[in-house]
Motif scaffolding. Structure first.
Motif, PDB file in Angstrom:
ATOM      1  N   THR A 146      42.380  45.024  44.308  1.00 30.92           N
ATOM      2  CA  THR A 146      41.273  44.144  43.945  1.00 30.92           C
ATOM      3  C   THR A 146      40.769  44.443  42.546  1.00 30.92           C
ATOM      4  N   VAL A 147      40.674  45.724  42.183  1.00 27.37           N
ATOM      5  CA  VAL A 147      40.263  46.094  40.823  1.00 27.37           C
ATOM      6  C   VAL A 147      41.271  45.581  39.801  1.00 27.37           C
ATOM      7  N   LEU A 148      42.543  45.699  40.123  1.00 29.60           N
ATOM      8  CA  LEU A 148      43.579  45.221  39.197  1.00 29.60           C
ATOM      9  C   LEU A 148      43.466  43.710  38.964  1.00 29.60           C
ATOM     10  N   ILE A 149      43.247  42.941  40.038  1.00 28.54           N
ATOM     11  CA  ILE A 149      43.146  41.481  39.910  1.00 28.54           C
ATOM     12  C   ILE A 149      41.900  41.089  39.123  1.00 28.54           C
TER      13      ILE A 149
ATOM     14  N   ALA B 210      35.637  46.753  37.750  1.00 26.14           N
ATOM     15  CA  ALA B 210      36.402  45.935  36.811  1.00 26.14           C
ATOM     16  C   ALA B 210      35.571  45.574  35.585  1.00 26.14           C
ATOM     17  N   HIS B 211      34.295  45.247  35.797  1.00 20.81           N
ATOM     18  CA  HIS B 211      33.427  44.915  34.667  1.00 20.81           C
ATOM     19  C   HIS B 211      33.271  46.109  33.732  1.00 20.81           C
ATOM     20  N   THR B 212      33.119  47.294  34.302  1.00 23.45           N
ATOM     21  CA  THR B 212      32.976  48.496  33.474  1.00 23.45           C
ATOM     22  C   THR B 212      34.271  48.808  32.733  1.00 23.45           C
ATOM     23  N   ILE B 213      35.402  48.656  33.412  1.00 24.37           N
ATOM     24  CA  ILE B 213      36.699  48.955  32.788  1.00 24.37           C
ATOM     25  C   ILE B 213      36.959  48.020  31.607  1.00 24.37           C
TER      26      ILE B 213
END
Length: 299
Positions: A177-180, A116-119
């Motif tokens: 989890t990545v979406l949240i 998520a941080h990278t995205i």
């Protein structure tokens, strides 16, 4: 000089407005919400009665269960059902569930936070494509992949091991989890990350010293959510394990049902024991879970 406080069309001062509001509140009575109260009482009965029946029945012997009133404790209350369940390997199944839940949650949370941080912080087209692939995982049900998962697990010689439960459970927990976490990290001001980079912090330090602490409410929420999903999971344990050494609690309850086919109180005693860890987790993390959900809703 004219005193504006005595003008009929002048706005009331703060103290005067507060006294007027209090007086108005005392003067008007709110009608009791009888329908809402009855609905709440009905919902309380619907929730409490099955739990009461579950606990009381687990303390009866087989004769008391078949012959007595199902809602009354009766005279034959005993703890023999709990002793039988513990002697049948319940502690081992509980430990297996804890290992699978902890391993899965650790993989899901750590991997999803870094992704998520990278995205959020990278403008790369490859990263945006990777994010779309993560979202594609939300549309694939676990039941549709059980044959490929079984094939991969057996080829990796992981069948009938706890790792065989951890890996597919983590794979299906990562997309949501990545979406949240991505939605949560997008609301963090970019200036905070830029200031840390100007001070010489590496990307790894920015992740663990800034992104992770600021994402604490979302991390707690996804941790509890994924832990509950894995704890109650039944499909992967049924397909990917066979022996008692790799059996987890949901599958153990099913096996208790076969082992105590006519002993319903013993099965219910196993259900009560399997509920205790979740109850303790809820009592300990209730405040953090509510704060995390509230923080997510406010954004």
């Amino acid at each position: 000089m004219v005193d504006t406080a005595h003008r009929p069309d002048s706005p009331p001062r703060d103290g005067q407005a507060a006294r007027t509001s209090v007086a108005a509140g005392r003067g008007t009575r709110t009608a009791p919400n009888v329908l809402g109260g009855l609905a709440g009482l009905l919902w309380l009965v619907i929730v409490v009665v099955p739990v009461y029946w579950l606990v009381v029945t687990s303390l009866k012997d087989q004769a008391g269960f078949l012959g007595g009133n199902p809602l009354l404790p009766g005279e034959g209350l005993t703890l023999d059902n709990y002793r039988d369940v513990l002697a049948a390997g319940f502690v081992r199944y509980l430990a297996n569930s804890v290992v699978v839940a902890f391993g899965t949650v650790a993989i899901v949370v750590l991997t999803s936070l870094m992704a998520a941080h990278t995205i959020v912080r990278s403008p790369s087209r490859f990263v945006r494509t990777a994010f779309k692939i993560f979202l594609l995982g939300l549309a694939i049900p676990a039941q549709a992949t059980i044959i490929p998962v079984y094939f991969v697990i057996t080829r990796l010689h992981l069948y009938d091991t706890l790792l065989a439960l951890v890996l597919p459970s983590a794979a299906f927990g990562i997309p949501l989890t990545v979406l949240i976490l991505t939605g949560f990290l997008r609301d963090v001001p970019t200036e905070l990350f830029d200031s840390m980079r100007i001070d010489g912090a590496t990307e790894w330090q920015v992740l663990w010293r800034l992104a992770a602490p600021l994402s604490r409410p979302a991390l707690i929420t996804v941790t509890i959510y994924n832990a509950l999903q894995v704890w109650n999971g039944f499909l992967f344990p049924l397909i990917l394990t066979q022996s008692a050494e790799a059996r987890v609690l949901p599958l153990a309850l099913w096996s208790f049902q076969g082992e105590f086919t006519i002993n319903v109180p013993a099965v219910l005693a196993a259900v009560v024991l399997s509920t205790i860890p979740l109850l303790v987790l809820y009592v300990v993390g209730r405040r953090q879970l509510i704060s995390g959900l509230t923080a997510g809703f406010s954004r």
